[in-house]
Scaffold this motif. Sequence first.
Motif, PDB file in Angstrom:
ATOM      1  N   THR A 144     -32.567  -4.789  37.254  1.00  0.00           N
ATOM      2  CA  THR A 144     -32.378  -5.295  35.884  1.00  0.00           C
ATOM      3  C   THR A 144     -31.335  -4.461  35.148  1.00  0.00           C
ATOM      4  O   THR A 144     -30.545  -4.988  34.371  1.00  0.00           O
ATOM      5  CB  THR A 144     -33.697  -5.280  35.092  1.00  0.00           C
ATOM      6  OG1 THR A 144     -34.140  -3.927  34.923  1.00  0.00           O
ATOM      7  CG2 THR A 144     -34.783  -6.074  35.797  1.00  0.00           C
ATOM      8  N   VAL A 147     -27.788  -5.460  36.402  1.00  0.00           N
ATOM      9  CA  VAL A 147     -27.398  -6.754  35.836  1.00  0.00           C
ATOM     10  C   VAL A 147     -26.961  -6.583  34.384  1.00  0.00           C
ATOM     11  O   VAL A 147     -25.894  -7.071  33.960  1.00  0.00           O
ATOM     12  CB  VAL A 147     -28.565  -7.760  35.938  1.00  0.00           C
ATOM     13  CG1 VAL A 147     -28.257  -9.028  35.147  1.00  0.00           C
ATOM     14  CG2 VAL A 147     -28.845  -8.097  37.395  1.00  0.00           C
ATOM     15  N   ASP A 148     -27.767  -5.883  33.607  1.00  0.00           N
ATOM     16  CA  ASP A 148     -27.475  -5.736  32.183  1.00  0.00           C
ATOM     17  C   ASP A 148     -26.274  -4.823  31.935  1.00  0.00           C
ATOM     18  O   ASP A 148     -25.588  -4.943  30.912  1.00  0.00           O
ATOM     19  CB  ASP A 148     -28.696  -5.197  31.442  1.00  0.00           C
ATOM     20  CG  ASP A 148     -29.819  -6.229  31.367  1.00  0.00           C
ATOM     21  OD1 ASP A 148     -29.560  -7.405  31.678  1.00  0.00           O
ATOM     22  OD2 ASP A 148     -30.950  -5.855  30.993  1.00  0.00           O
ATOM     23  N   VAL A 151     -23.107  -6.893  31.768  1.00  0.00           N
ATOM     24  CA  VAL A 151     -23.015  -7.594  30.483  1.00  0.00           C
ATOM     25  C   VAL A 151     -22.630  -6.612  29.382  1.00  0.00           C
ATOM     26  O   VAL A 151     -21.783  -6.923  28.523  1.00  0.00           O
ATOM     27  CB  VAL A 151     -24.351  -8.293  30.153  1.00  0.00           C
ATOM     28  CG1 VAL A 151     -24.258  -9.013  28.814  1.00  0.00           C
ATOM     29  CG2 VAL A 151     -24.734  -9.266  31.260  1.00  0.00           C
ATOM     30  N   ASN A 249     -33.046 -10.034  25.076  1.00  0.00           N
ATOM     31  CA  ASN A 249     -33.116 -11.401  25.607  1.00  0.00           C
ATOM     32  C   ASN A 249     -32.278 -12.357  24.765  1.00  0.00           C
ATOM     33  O   ASN A 249     -31.883 -13.414  25.235  1.00  0.00           O
ATOM     34  CB  ASN A 249     -34.565 -11.894  25.619  1.00  0.00           C
ATOM     35  CG  ASN A 249     -35.374 -11.236  26.710  1.00  0.00           C
ATOM     36  OD1 ASN A 249     -34.909 -11.077  27.820  1.00  0.00           O
ATOM     37  ND2 ASN A 249     -36.588 -10.832  26.372  1.00  0.00           N
ATOM     38  N   GLN A 256     -25.604 -14.737  28.811  1.00  0.00           N
ATOM     39  CA  GLN A 256     -26.768 -15.023  29.648  1.00  0.00           C
ATOM     40  C   GLN A 256     -26.336 -15.562  31.011  1.00  0.00           C
ATOM     41  O   GLN A 256     -26.892 -15.192  32.055  1.00  0.00           O
ATOM     42  CB  GLN A 256     -27.685 -16.048  28.958  1.00  0.00           C
ATOM     43  CG  GLN A 256     -28.230 -15.627  27.601  1.00  0.00           C
ATOM     44  CD  GLN A 256     -29.310 -14.556  27.688  1.00  0.00           C
ATOM     45  OE1 GLN A 256     -29.132 -13.532  28.358  1.00  0.00           O
ATOM     46  NE2 GLN A 256     -30.422 -14.781  27.010  1.00  0.00           N
ATOM     47  N   ARG A 259     -25.239 -12.805  33.191  1.00  0.00           N
ATOM     48  CA  ARG A 259     -26.417 -12.176  33.799  1.00  0.00           C
ATOM     49  C   ARG A 259     -26.802 -12.876  35.102  1.00  0.00           C
ATOM     50  O   ARG A 259     -27.086 -12.237  36.120  1.00  0.00           O
ATOM     51  CB  ARG A 259     -27.604 -12.250  32.828  1.00  0.00           C
ATOM     52  CG  ARG A 259     -27.814 -11.055  31.944  1.00  0.00           C
ATOM     53  CD  ARG A 259     -28.957 -11.314  30.993  1.00  0.00           C
ATOM     54  NE  ARG A 259     -29.493 -10.074  30.436  1.00  0.00           N
ATOM     55  CZ  ARG A 259     -30.264 -10.015  29.351  1.00  0.00           C
ATOM     56  NH1 ARG A 259     -30.578 -11.129  28.719  1.00  0.00           N
ATOM     57  NH2 ARG A 259     -30.714  -8.857  28.910  1.00  0.00           N
ATOM     58  N   CYS A 260     -26.793 -14.193  35.070  1.00  0.00           N
ATOM     59  CA  CYS A 260     -27.184 -14.965  36.256  1.00  0.00           C
ATOM     60  C   CYS A 260     -26.172 -14.825  37.385  1.00  0.00           C
ATOM     61  O   CYS A 260     -26.551 -14.744  38.562  1.00  0.00           O
ATOM     62  CB  CYS A 260     -27.364 -16.437  35.889  1.00  0.00           C
ATOM     63  SG  CYS A 260     -28.730 -16.743  34.755  1.00  0.00           S
ATOM     64  N   ASN A 263     -26.960 -11.381  38.907  1.00  0.00           N
ATOM     65  CA  ASN A 263     -28.261 -11.276  39.570  1.00  0.00           C
ATOM     66  C   ASN A 263     -28.380 -12.163  40.800  1.00  0.00           C
ATOM     67  O   ASN A 263     -28.894 -11.733  41.839  1.00  0.00           O
ATOM     68  CB  ASN A 263     -29.364 -11.628  38.567  1.00  0.00           C
ATOM     69  CG  ASN A 263     -30.723 -11.114  38.988  1.00  0.00           C
ATOM     70  OD1 ASN A 263     -30.879 -10.458  40.012  1.00  0.00           O
ATOM     71  ND2 ASN A 263     -31.733 -11.429  38.195  1.00  0.00           N
ATOM     72  N   HIS A 499     -35.052 -12.302  32.768  1.00  0.00           N
ATOM     73  CA  HIS A 499     -35.023 -12.201  34.226  1.00  0.00           C
ATOM     74  C   HIS A 499     -36.109 -13.055  34.868  1.00  0.00           C
ATOM     75  O   HIS A 499     -36.003 -13.460  36.015  1.00  0.00           O
ATOM     76  CB  HIS A 499     -35.190 -10.741  34.653  1.00  0.00           C
ATOM     77  CG  HIS A 499     -34.116  -9.839  34.114  1.00  0.00           C
ATOM     78  ND1 HIS A 499     -32.809  -9.889  34.564  1.00  0.00           N
ATOM     79  CD2 HIS A 499     -34.129  -8.899  33.138  1.00  0.00           C
ATOM     80  CE1 HIS A 499     -32.077  -9.002  33.905  1.00  0.00           C
ATOM     81  NE2 HIS A 499     -32.861  -8.388  33.036  1.00  0.00           N
ATOM     82  N   PRO A 502     -34.726 -17.573  33.327  1.00  0.00           N
ATOM     83  CA  PRO A 502     -33.291 -17.679  33.027  1.00  0.00           C
ATOM     84  C   PRO A 502     -32.919 -19.073  32.541  1.00  0.00           C
ATOM     85  O   PRO A 502     -32.123 -19.787  33.157  1.00  0.00           O
ATOM     86  CB  PRO A 502     -32.645 -17.351  34.381  1.00  0.00           C
ATOM     87  CG  PRO A 502     -33.637 -17.844  35.384  1.00  0.00           C
ATOM     88  CD  PRO A 502     -34.993 -17.595  34.779  1.00  0.00           C
TER      89      PRO A 502
END
Length: 554
Positions: A144, A147-148, A151, A249, A256, A259-260, A263, A499, A502
């Motif tokens: 996590t 991933v963040d 961003v 979030n 967002q 993020r996908c 991930n 997470h 999504p």
Amino acid sequence: MKKRKQRHHETLFLGIIQIILHTLLFSRRRRIHRLLPLISALSGSLLFFFVFFSPPITSHHHHLINPIWFNNGTGFQMNLQKEHVFRVPMGGGSLSRDVWTSKQSKFYHACSHSTNKFLSAEVNTHPNRYLMIATSGGLNQQRTGIVDAVVAAHILNAVLVVPKLDQKSYWKDSSNFSEIFDVDRFISHLSKDVKIIRDLPRIGDKVITPYRTRVPRKCNAKCYETRILPILKKKHAVQLTKFDYRLSNWLDTDLQKLRCRVNYHALKFTDPIIEMGRKLVERIRMKSKHFVALHLRFEPDMLAFSGCYYGGGDKERKELGKIRKRWKTLHTRNPDKERRHGKCPLTPEEIGLMLRALGFGNDVHIYVASGEIYGGEETLAPLKALFPNFYSKETIASKEELAPFSSFSSRMAALDFIVCDESDVFVSNNNGNMARILAGRRRYFDHKPTIRPNAKKLYKLFVNRNNMTWEEFTSQVRTSQIGFMGDPMKVKPGSGEFHENPSACICADSEMDIGSATNSGRRDMVEVTDSQVSEEEQEWSDTEYMEINEVEIQ
């Protein structure tokens, strides 16, 4: 053998009772006095038989028969109570739906491509602005953070340095990023979104020393621009420590979707891990076309931290109480209240009963991903009895095959992650990081069935199960699990962890059946969001637990 003898004795016992009743009911009244010696002898024999052969009464012996009593001295009356037979059938039954597929999944698809408004890395990145992060926790908690971090780098217009993995905390894994993830793919796949480099560059002969700081949990884009951007402009390099769940979030849709892309597409395990993980999956598939993967968190320290009680008496209270003393900052919790509110991990037996009630028969093959189980084999025995086809990576791979991974907790966790991700149905007894990450991933990729126990409602059923029949129990379990079976659902923006849900990256097909899909989605939304725990409550399971363990070790 003991159970067979017990059933034989019970059958014989009931047969003798029937003889007495038959004699009493069909003998003429004037002949009853002649039978009194016989009745007395038989009664004495029965009393001896019952005392001698009856098994000791335990909390697990539910086949109760009301006693026999005399009625005014003239006859017998026996009231055999109708048993609430909670007996799990061998087959297990089935749902009205296919247990191996997700309802309405064909009407949804993944959609993580950026819009025209999203600035490319070439346009967005400023020179001499470098972001570093130090992840925290186990494999999935670190995931996590990675991933963040991508961003966050885009928000700060910065170049991202390949993240440093946590090597010092509770899990004590010395692996670096490139030993778990394919670093080349990570850099190249995201090259259009964020510029990523392996190490901080030198300026002449001088090594850049990053400024170390930390951002609050759930920090949004404005928070980063206010807190970190001024430092980054001045120092040119910033390292954010303990970087887990440090991004809100509530983000712009394009962020967002980024993020996908990180991930679900850029983060890929190394080839050795993938190869071993696929071997495990193939070996299970050779035994069965379908299989269930269970992520079972039931370690002694996790149970101690939770403050929950599982009926083990003084032994359990002493053992878990001793472990719990490690955490001096923990508040005292009411175990019964925690269970009632659905905050305790389900036991292996409870998970097994839930699955059987949902329609998974005893012929289903089940893979269990877990650490040390409190109580060991004794705790696992009920689950294995319900599902004899029981596997773990240790039972389907040799020690030699696992040797390159067994000394590294994150690599072993990665093998479990692959098997759980590839399973036909995934279920967990907890709401930790791995369970949430996999739930989101499986929603993104075709909504593969993912079962999250509705622990708050199931608690009452488990407590009262011996007062109902199996059929009644099954019906109520299935009702309780509506909205918790991984079907496509609408989730309110910012509700729960991104997470896990999504939602910005899952789109409905234009040709979908609007009526049925919308109704299903609305029903699921109500069921899930009403009983979803808050973000603060979710964090204790892995994040706070890990941090307090770190303090203890240091």
